[in-house]
Design a protein around this motif. Structure first.
Motif, mmCIF file in Angstrom:
data_model
loop_
_atom_site.group_PDB
_atom_site.id
_atom_site.type_symbol
_atom_site.label_atom_id
_atom_site.label_comp_id
_atom_site.label_asym_id
_atom_site.label_seq_id
_atom_site.Cartn_x
_atom_site.Cartn_y
_atom_site.Cartn_z
ATOM 1 N N ALA A 62 0.826 -1.207 0.000
ATOM 2 C CA ALA A 62 0.000 0.000 0.000
ATOM 3 C C ALA A 62 0.858 1.255 0.000
ATOM 4 O O ALA A 62 0.489 2.264 -0.612
ATOM 5 N N GLY A 101 -3.753 -2.609 4.009
ATOM 6 C CA GLY A 101 -3.480 -2.783 2.589
ATOM 7 C C GLY A 101 -4.754 -2.942 1.778
ATOM 8 O O GLY A 101 -4.896 -2.357 0.693
ATOM 9 N N PHE A 110 -6.696 0.413 1.620
ATOM 10 C CA PHE A 110 -6.129 1.345 0.640
ATOM 11 C C PHE A 110 -6.600 0.998 -0.764
ATOM 12 O O PHE A 110 -7.024 1.884 -1.524
ATOM 13 N N ARG A 111 -6.533 -0.280 -1.136
ATOM 14 C CA ARG A 111 -6.935 -0.680 -2.485
ATOM 15 C C ARG A 111 -8.409 -0.375 -2.732
ATOM 16 O O ARG A 111 -8.780 0.162 -3.795
#
Length: 615
Positions: free
Chosen positions: A311, A375, A378-379
């Motif tokens: 990320a 992570g 964030f995506r």
């Protein structure tokens, strides 16, 4: 520490002189066979139909036969060849013989499979098979250093078929060949000779790496044979003690080593014959390795398990895309590269602090779960900032396309330039830029690992409770590691955005068949060797190059990747390039040479440091 007893015995009962002669004869036959035609038709990739002019696959057989010949002849103690096998013994000869056997038989098997039967082999192929088998049988008759047979079970069924012989011999060597001889003290070479050897080794390394990267994607057989030969040859060099001697030379000549490595790395794009086709692979390897070195600070030095590290790479890439003048950028600004790079680093550092501050009080599995969640958040967030599910900033799942090429002081990285009479393409420009960034990251990693804070990281990694009892502020030093690692990943992300010219959320997942992702980054650090500098670089190169060259495996890539990791964790859990502490921890039951105890300073490459450090 418990030690194990060893003995030197052959697998096959042959007189040692006869076994060595058989090995040498087989190696010579192997070399000669490469100058013969192996098949009658050019339909097989590589054209193995020419007499007197070996193809690339046959060149690998020549290399395997030559190494077998050199190690076997070195066993006679001939002056000038004893340096090839400092520890003595025949383990290295056995390994290169197995490597030559596996490489050649794989090639012949591929010919039979592709063309529809063994009838498509010319006499040269049969001569090659006979040569490697003869050399292998001779190597089995040489005494090998192994544990005593009563310590471990033995099997005697390996003579059933040739494949059984290979698998059995490999198993016996890996399982039983743990013991190491103490290297003999060699006569000191003059400094100029050591410098020449170091330069020659780096030049050879550049050739080997370039050969692997430049293999044609339409000839996967060549790359697989290359992997087999390089794997066995490298293991043989380690077992012979030659790599240890070279390490001593490089330690005595650090400036020459650094200069030679930098020159060889810069020389890569200048020797490319096919333009930018394979330079792009090298650029992506450098980006992957830079991010892996940043993760190595978090995992290797500080001992923090981060499963969402990719990320931070995405934060740097998205930041650079938004401030570099992309047509779909929501901000409509265009920073110069140095400003965009600093902005990407700062954004990643801020995210690292924001995520780390509330979570770094957790330990172990709990910290891993939180970072994994970050992570994924964030995506998903980057995919939702499309103007419908949220503010229009990242253009949602379509990402930010049309990121302009870098321009630094009038030098456009997207255009070819002629340097020293050689035309360098766009990817070659980015490659040279990543060499500079990689060198910067290596300096930061080395200095940080040898600093006061670096010793605190090592103390926290080994025993956080004991380190805290000695006055180290565990939370603060972990937060510094988290922030520094995030900043380095962000720096690599700014370059990645310009290389790919587009940024999409799906590039930053936890696991997938294409690196870099969090799983592959963590695997690169563990595969290469945690806490070292060269380890993650080697691990990143392998984990990016192998999937890129074996793309024909498609869905089976992850299966092969998993099997390889299982084997690695079984037989070399400390990584390919391990530090001294890891070797002692994972092989404390193996026989070790007597080394006087002494207090050593912290070393980022070796990972050895004092337990005491200030907060």
């Amino acid at each position: 520490m418990t030690t194990t007893s060893t003995e030197t015995t052959p697998v096959i009962a042959l007189p040692q002189a006869a076994a060595r002669a058989i090995t040498i004869a087989g190696a010579l036959v192997t070399i000669v066979s490469a100058f013969l035609a192996w098949t009658w038709t050019s339909d097989f990739p590589g054209d193995l139909t020419v007499y007197g002019y070996p193809a690339e696959l046959q060149m690998l057989t020549i290399v395997g036969g030559a190494l077998t010949l050199l190690f076997a002849v070195a066993g006679y103690g001939i002056r000038g060849l004893r340096w090839l096998n400092p520890v003595g013994g025949n383990n290295a000869t056995f390994l290169v013989a197995v490597g030559s056997l596996a490489t050649t038989l794989y090639t012949l098997g591929a010919i039979a499979t592709e063309l529809g039967g063994l009838a498509n082999l010319e006499p040269g192929g049969l001569v090659a098979a006979a040569g490697v088998i003869i050399a292998f049988v001779g190597a089995l008759g040489l005494p090998l250093d192994r544990k005593k047979p009563e310590d471990l079970p033995r099997w005697n069924w390996f003579f059933a078929v040739i494949l059984g012989v290979v698998l059995y011999a490999l198993y016996r060597y890996i399982r039983l060949g743990r013991s190491e001889r103490k290297p003999a003290r060699a006569k000191a070479l003059p400094s100029w000779a050591e410098v020449l050897i170091i330069v020659a080794v780096f030049a050879l390394g550049l050739f080997v790496v370039t050969f692997g990267i430049d293999t044609d994607d339409s000839e996967p057989q060549l790359f697989i044979a290359y992997l087999i030969l390089v794997g066995f040859s490298t293991t043989a060099l380690v077992k012979s003690g030659l790599t240890g001697r070279l390490s001593q030379m490089t330690a005595r000549n650090r400036q020459v080593t650094v200069t030679a490595s930098l020159v060889m790395a810069i020389a890569f794009p200048f020797i490319q014959q096919s333009g930018d086709t394979y330079t792009l692979i090298a650029v992506n390897i450098l980006i992957f390795a830079t991010v892996a070195l940043g993760l190595n600070i978090v995992v290797g030095l500080a001992g923090l398990l981060d499963l969402g590290y990719v990320a931070f790479l995405g934060v740097g890439a998205y930041t650079a895309a938004l401030v570099s003048g992309a047509t779909s950028s929501a901000f409509g600004v265009q920073f110069p590269f140095w400003a965009a790079a600093l902005t990407g680093m700062a954004a990643s550092l801020v995210f690292g602090v924001v995520i780390g501050a509330p979570t770094l009080r957790l330990r172990g599995d709990y910290l891993a779960i939180v970072t994994l969640g970050f992570g994924e958040i964030f995506r998903i967030a980057m995919g939702n900032l499309d103007g419908t599910s949220g503010p229009k900033i990242t253009n949602g799942p379509n990402g930010i396309p049309n990121i302009p090429q870098l321009e630094f002081f009038g030098y456009n990285f997207g255009e070819p330039h002629t340097v020293l009479g050689v035309e360098l393409g766009a990817y070659a420009n980015y490659y040279l830029l990543m060499i500079f960034i990689m060198a910067l990251v290596v300096v930061v990693f080395s200095r940080a690992g040898n600093s006061r804070i670096g010793r605190a990281w090592v103390a926290i990694r080994e025993d956080e409770t004991a380190a805290t009892a000695m006055g180290i502020n565990g939370f603060r030093v972990k937060l510094v590691a988290f922030a520094l690692g995030a900043a380095l990943a962000g720096l690599a992300g700014t370059v990645q955005a310009h290389v790919n010219t587009t940024v999409v959320p799906e590039n930053y997942v936890f696991a997938g068949p294409v690196p870099p992702n969090s799983a592959f980054l963590l695997a690169a650090v563990i595969l290469g060797g945690m806490g070292t500098i060269s380890g993650p670089i080697v691990g990143s190169a392998l984990l990016f190059l192998i999937p890129a060259k074996l793309s024909f495996l498609q869905d089976y890539q992850l299966l092969g990747f998993g099997i390889a990791l299982i084997l690695l964790m079984r037989f070399r859990p400390e990584g390919l390039i391990a530090n001294k502490r890891a070797k002692l921890e994972f092989h404390e039951n193996d026989e070790q040479p007597d080394v006087p105890e002494q207090r050593q300073p912290a070393d980022a490459e070796s990972g050895v440091g004092t337990a005491k450090a200030g907060a």
